[in-house]
Write a protein that holds these residues in place. Sequence first.
Motif, PDB file in Angstrom:
ATOM      1  N   VAL A  54      22.319 -39.164 -14.146  1.00 22.29           N
ATOM      2  CA  VAL A  54      21.718 -39.560 -13.072  1.00 22.29           C
ATOM      3  C   VAL A  54      22.185 -41.513 -12.823  1.00 22.29           C
ATOM      4  O   VAL A  54      22.446 -41.300 -11.741  1.00 22.29           O
ATOM      5  CB  VAL A  54      20.078 -39.825 -13.226  1.00 22.29           C
ATOM      6  CG1 VAL A  54      19.746 -40.686 -12.261  1.00 22.29           C
ATOM      7  CG2 VAL A  54      19.585 -38.356 -13.039  1.00 22.29           C
ATOM      8  N   ILE A  55      22.874 -41.573 -13.795  1.00 22.99           N
ATOM      9  CA  ILE A  55      23.272 -43.012 -13.747  1.00 22.99           C
ATOM     10  C   ILE A  55      24.277 -42.743 -12.516  1.00 22.99           C
ATOM     11  O   ILE A  55      25.380 -44.113 -12.119  1.00 22.99           O
ATOM     12  CB  ILE A  55      23.179 -43.887 -15.120  1.00 22.99           C
ATOM     13  CG1 ILE A  55      21.977 -43.642 -15.731  1.00 22.99           C
ATOM     14  CG2 ILE A  55      23.762 -44.500 -15.687  1.00 22.99           C
ATOM     15  CD1 ILE A  55      20.906 -43.810 -17.102  1.00 22.99           C
ATOM     16  N   GLY A  56      25.310 -41.828 -14.141  1.00 25.73           N
ATOM     17  CA  GLY A  56      26.898 -41.729 -12.655  1.00 25.73           C
ATOM     18  C   GLY A  56      26.777 -41.917 -11.222  1.00 25.73           C
ATOM     19  O   GLY A  56      27.031 -42.407 -10.380  1.00 25.73           O
ATOM     20  N   LEU A  57      26.049 -40.898 -11.140  1.00 27.98           N
ATOM     21  CA  LEU A  57      25.824 -41.117  -9.195  1.00 27.98           C
ATOM     22  C   LEU A  57      24.642 -42.251  -8.845  1.00 27.98           C
ATOM     23  O   LEU A  57      25.672 -43.007  -7.604  1.00 27.98           O
ATOM     24  CB  LEU A  57      24.184 -40.144  -8.968  1.00 27.98           C
ATOM     25  CG  LEU A  57      24.554 -38.763  -9.256  1.00 27.98           C
ATOM     26  CD1 LEU A  57      23.780 -37.530  -8.973  1.00 27.98           C
ATOM     27  CD2 LEU A  57      25.848 -37.499  -8.347  1.00 27.98           C
TER      28      LEU A  57
ATOM     29  N   TYR B 107      27.187 -44.447  -5.638  1.00 32.28           N
ATOM     30  CA  TYR B 107      26.932 -44.357  -5.024  1.00 32.28           C
ATOM     31  C   TYR B 107      25.659 -46.121  -4.564  1.00 32.28           C
ATOM     32  O   TYR B 107      25.044 -45.431  -3.024  1.00 32.28           O
ATOM     33  CB  TYR B 107      25.997 -43.495  -4.383  1.00 32.28           C
ATOM     34  CG  TYR B 107      26.725 -42.049  -4.760  1.00 32.28           C
ATOM     35  CD1 TYR B 107      28.352 -41.998  -3.478  1.00 32.28           C
ATOM     36  CD2 TYR B 107      27.058 -40.715  -5.292  1.00 32.28           C
ATOM     37  CE1 TYR B 107      29.229 -40.958  -3.629  1.00 32.28           C
ATOM     38  CE2 TYR B 107      27.749 -39.631  -5.178  1.00 32.28           C
ATOM     39  CZ  TYR B 107      28.880 -39.657  -4.304  1.00 32.28           C
ATOM     40  OH  TYR B 107      29.836 -39.207  -4.268  1.00 32.28           O
ATOM     41  N   GLY B 108      25.817 -46.345  -5.531  1.00 28.73           N
ATOM     42  CA  GLY B 108      24.753 -47.048  -5.363  1.00 28.73           C
ATOM     43  C   GLY B 108      25.412 -48.629  -5.487  1.00 28.73           C
ATOM     44  O   GLY B 108      25.906 -49.095  -4.649  1.00 28.73           O
ATOM     45  N   SER B 109      25.368 -48.775  -7.130  1.00 29.73           N
ATOM     46  CA  SER B 109      26.414 -50.091  -7.702  1.00 29.73           C
ATOM     47  C   SER B 109      26.808 -49.776  -8.430  1.00 29.73           C
ATOM     48  O   SER B 109      26.029 -49.775  -9.586  1.00 29.73           O
ATOM     49  CB  SER B 109      25.576 -51.734  -6.889  1.00 29.73           C
ATOM     50  OG  SER B 109      26.823 -52.939  -7.662  1.00 29.73           O
ATOM     51  N   GLU B 110      28.168 -50.440  -8.267  1.00 27.80           N
ATOM     52  CA  GLU B 110      29.152 -50.051  -9.769  1.00 27.80           C
ATOM     53  C   GLU B 110      28.229 -50.765 -10.785  1.00 27.80           C
ATOM     54  O   GLU B 110      28.973 -51.319 -11.834  1.00 27.80           O
ATOM     55  CB  GLU B 110      30.716 -50.430  -9.978  1.00 27.80           C
ATOM     56  CG  GLU B 110      31.309 -49.283 -10.691  1.00 27.80           C
ATOM     57  CD  GLU B 110      33.138 -49.476 -10.418  1.00 27.80           C
ATOM     58  OE1 GLU B 110      33.803 -49.553 -11.348  1.00 27.80           O
ATOM     59  OE2 GLU B 110      33.097 -49.680  -9.521  1.00 27.80           O
TER      60      GLU B 110
ATOM     61  N   ALA C  34      20.315 -57.869  -4.283  1.00 26.35           N
ATOM     62  CA  ALA C  34      18.960 -57.109  -4.382  1.00 26.35           C
ATOM     63  C   ALA C  34      19.406 -56.203  -4.942  1.00 26.35           C
ATOM     64  O   ALA C  34      18.463 -55.628  -5.227  1.00 26.35           O
ATOM     65  CB  ALA C  34      17.968 -57.419  -3.011  1.00 26.35           C
ATOM     66  N   LYS C  35      20.337 -55.281  -4.606  1.00 27.91           N
ATOM     67  CA  LYS C  35      19.972 -53.646  -4.833  1.00 27.91           C
ATOM     68  C   LYS C  35      20.439 -53.520  -6.386  1.00 27.91           C
ATOM     69  O   LYS C  35      20.402 -52.783  -7.111  1.00 27.91           O
ATOM     70  CB  LYS C  35      21.188 -53.413  -3.711  1.00 27.91           C
ATOM     71  CG  LYS C  35      21.723 -51.769  -4.171  1.00 27.91           C
ATOM     72  CD  LYS C  35      23.529 -51.980  -3.538  1.00 27.91           C
ATOM     73  CE  LYS C  35      23.542 -52.041  -2.133  1.00 27.91           C
ATOM     74  NZ  LYS C  35      24.450 -51.275  -1.877  1.00 27.91           N
TER      75      LYS C  35
ATOM     76  N   HIS D  23      36.566 -38.315 -12.322  1.00 28.68           N
ATOM     77  CA  HIS D  23      36.157 -39.680 -11.887  1.00 28.68           C
ATOM     78  C   HIS D  23      34.976 -39.863 -12.888  1.00 28.68           C
ATOM     79  O   HIS D  23      34.901 -38.752 -13.446  1.00 28.68           O
ATOM     80  CB  HIS D  23      35.268 -39.192 -10.770  1.00 28.68           C
ATOM     81  CG  HIS D  23      34.814 -40.885  -9.465  1.00 28.68           C
ATOM     82  ND1 HIS D  23      33.784 -41.259 -10.352  1.00 28.68           N
ATOM     83  CD2 HIS D  23      35.592 -41.601  -8.593  1.00 28.68           C
ATOM     84  CE1 HIS D  23      33.931 -42.821  -9.154  1.00 28.68           C
ATOM     85  NE2 HIS D  23      34.756 -42.575  -8.678  1.00 28.68           N
ATOM     86  N   TRP D  24      34.785 -41.591 -13.122  1.00 24.75           N
ATOM     87  CA  TRP D  24      33.835 -42.215 -14.231  1.00 24.75           C
ATOM     88  C   TRP D  24      32.774 -42.205 -13.335  1.00 24.75           C
ATOM     89  O   TRP D  24      31.638 -42.117 -14.846  1.00 24.75           O
ATOM     90  CB  TRP D  24      34.276 -44.108 -13.768  1.00 24.75           C
ATOM     91  CG  TRP D  24      34.301 -44.377 -13.113  1.00 24.75           C
ATOM     92  CD1 TRP D  24      35.175 -44.980 -11.333  1.00 24.75           C
ATOM     93  CD2 TRP D  24      33.557 -44.304 -11.938  1.00 24.75           C
ATOM     94  NE1 TRP D  24      34.473 -45.533 -10.840  1.00 24.75           N
ATOM     95  CE2 TRP D  24      33.292 -45.530 -10.581  1.00 24.75           C
ATOM     96  CE3 TRP D  24      31.554 -44.843 -12.454  1.00 24.75           C
ATOM     97  CZ2 TRP D  24      32.459 -45.960 -10.314  1.00 24.75           C
ATOM     98  CZ3 TRP D  24      31.164 -45.126 -11.378  1.00 24.75           C
ATOM     99  CH2 TRP D  24      30.705 -45.583 -10.448  1.00 24.75           C
ATOM    100  N   MET D  25      32.424 -41.644 -12.778  1.00 30.60           N
ATOM    101  CA  MET D  25      30.747 -41.323 -12.343  1.00 30.60           C
ATOM    102  C   MET D  25      30.649 -39.935 -13.789  1.00 30.60           C
ATOM    103  O   MET D  25      29.575 -39.836 -13.990  1.00 30.60           O
ATOM    104  CB  MET D  25      30.867 -40.554 -10.917  1.00 30.60           C
ATOM    105  CG  MET D  25      29.724 -39.835 -10.519  1.00 30.60           C
ATOM    106  SD  MET D  25      29.412 -39.199  -9.315  1.00 30.60           S
ATOM    107  CE  MET D  25      29.837 -37.812  -9.701  1.00 30.60           C
TER     108      MET D  25
END
Length: 596
Positions: A83-86, A90-93, A116-117, A274-276
């Motif tokens: 979940v954190i990788g996603l 797709y949210g913020s690195e 804010a993200k 991928h680092w994700m």
Amino acid sequence: MKHPQADQHHLRDFTTDARVLVIAAIAIVVATAGVGGGIALMHLIRLVTNLAYFGRFTLEDLKLADTPLGLWAVLLPVAGALVIGLMARYGSEKIRGHGIPEAMEAILLGRSRLSAKVAILKPLSSAISIGSGGPFGAEGPVIMTGGAIGSLIAQALPVSDTERKTLLVAGAAAGMTTVFGTPIAAIMLAVELLLFEWTPRSFIPVAVAAIVAEVERTMLHLPSPLFPFHGGMDFSLVGLFGWAFIGLCSGILAVCLSRLVYACEDGFAKLPIHWMWWPMIGGLVVGLGGLIEPNALGVGYDNIARFLDGHVLVESALLLLVVKGVIWSVALGSGTSGGVLAPLLIIGGAMGAAMAGLLPAADPGFWALLAMAATMGATMGAPLTATFFAIEVTGNSHVLVPLTAACVVAYSTTVLVMKRSILTEKIARRGVHLTREYRVDPFALTRVSDVMTTAVETVPAAMTLHAAARFLTAPDTRHPSFPVVDASGHVLGLIDPPAILRWRRAGHHRNATLGELLANGKITLAYPDEYLEGLADKLDIANVSHLPVVSRQDQRLIGYVGWKDLMRVRNRTRAEERERARFFRFDKRGSTRNAD
């Protein structure tokens, strides 16, 4: 003769003005919001933990070791890491990592602007990471969350970048205070790690925020001190050697932990994926480690209390030291989200508890406390923060001297062995080098009279434009610019080749005198008693490389100063340091030698 200080009445110890009161008032709002955010995050972590390990929607303090999942619990850290990788991809690195380096990077490179993200995703990802068994503390994410709140509030107000930084750090200090009830340590963390300056304009608002946060958490009946400890030991030479020894061991442990974290990060970077997906691998290691030692999972604050009680078996302490150290390093190196303070306290405390039987006699838990603080201070490069943190979190000021001794020795070890701390290494790997040594600028201590040229070559005001052009282009002319003086020695201006060219293009007659050409011009002057800090500003504003120096009494020319003179001040300071060090220094192989 007029005393030089008579014309320096405008100078003060500090440049802070009454606007600091406005920023301090805003810091109160930031602190209140930071306390709310910190409490919400801690509740969210507990809620996620109970849902993941027990399937219960409750805020009760349930123990991970009591989970009914059995071997299936190994998969929980993996699922949380997915979940954190996603979220990171797709949210913020920026949600990756343990919070403090990200806050430092925002301050140094991002004009203290956090989105804010990030303010939403960082605490959420940390709650998922820790709640699914990640071996992290909540303090790093809370610090990041408090900083994001401070930054967002500042971005909505007409404040400068420096004031925005102050409010970001004020939120971070409030967040740390919320978790541990350590306002003084939070202030010291700001000074040692986040502010990158030591000025009243930043210190006062940050202190206000930390104090307000402590008052508010007390009104909310949060426990303080968090880990009460009343032990200690008698002061003696034997005890002093013991403090130094535990500090040395803590420093070595800090070096090993830092290198292990970045060795793991380098290992993940070599994977052909991928680092994700990296956090999932780290989550698997965490899950397996939890089978070996369940106490290594989660925030683990219970472990700290057990170490301070002094009733932990050596075998149990060593097992926790190894398992917690390995899974924390691997998980952090994989780029998941979580804090470093609590893990460092637990790992250091485990070492201290295991070594207690080999050290001078002391109350149970004493050596674990010293090792906790020293490991934390050495790893983060913040010995004062660690010292005051240990005092506040235990409510025991009687161990101040032993704590200071251990933290200083540990800090000395890492400073001499490592180029960077675990926090700044991450920033350096992103291409930014920073120094954490702060000293008074030599420009603020050196007067113009100390560096100016007194044997000044001038040209007379009666010289014609044509003669001036021939003079400046002559082969034996040694300087690019010269002061123009009248018969009484007063400076009318400066001439250089660009000035001659401008006058010629403007159509001035070749026989016009320099005095006539400079009659209505403005000239910037330097004075012998002013400091180079102000002189540098004058050179910049006037867009010139040299300035004439005149006496304040009669305005007559007494010297000439330029940008090269300023540079010589810095070079002279470095040369003096090298000269003092040449009689006793370490060569590249680490051995001492005499330069002569």
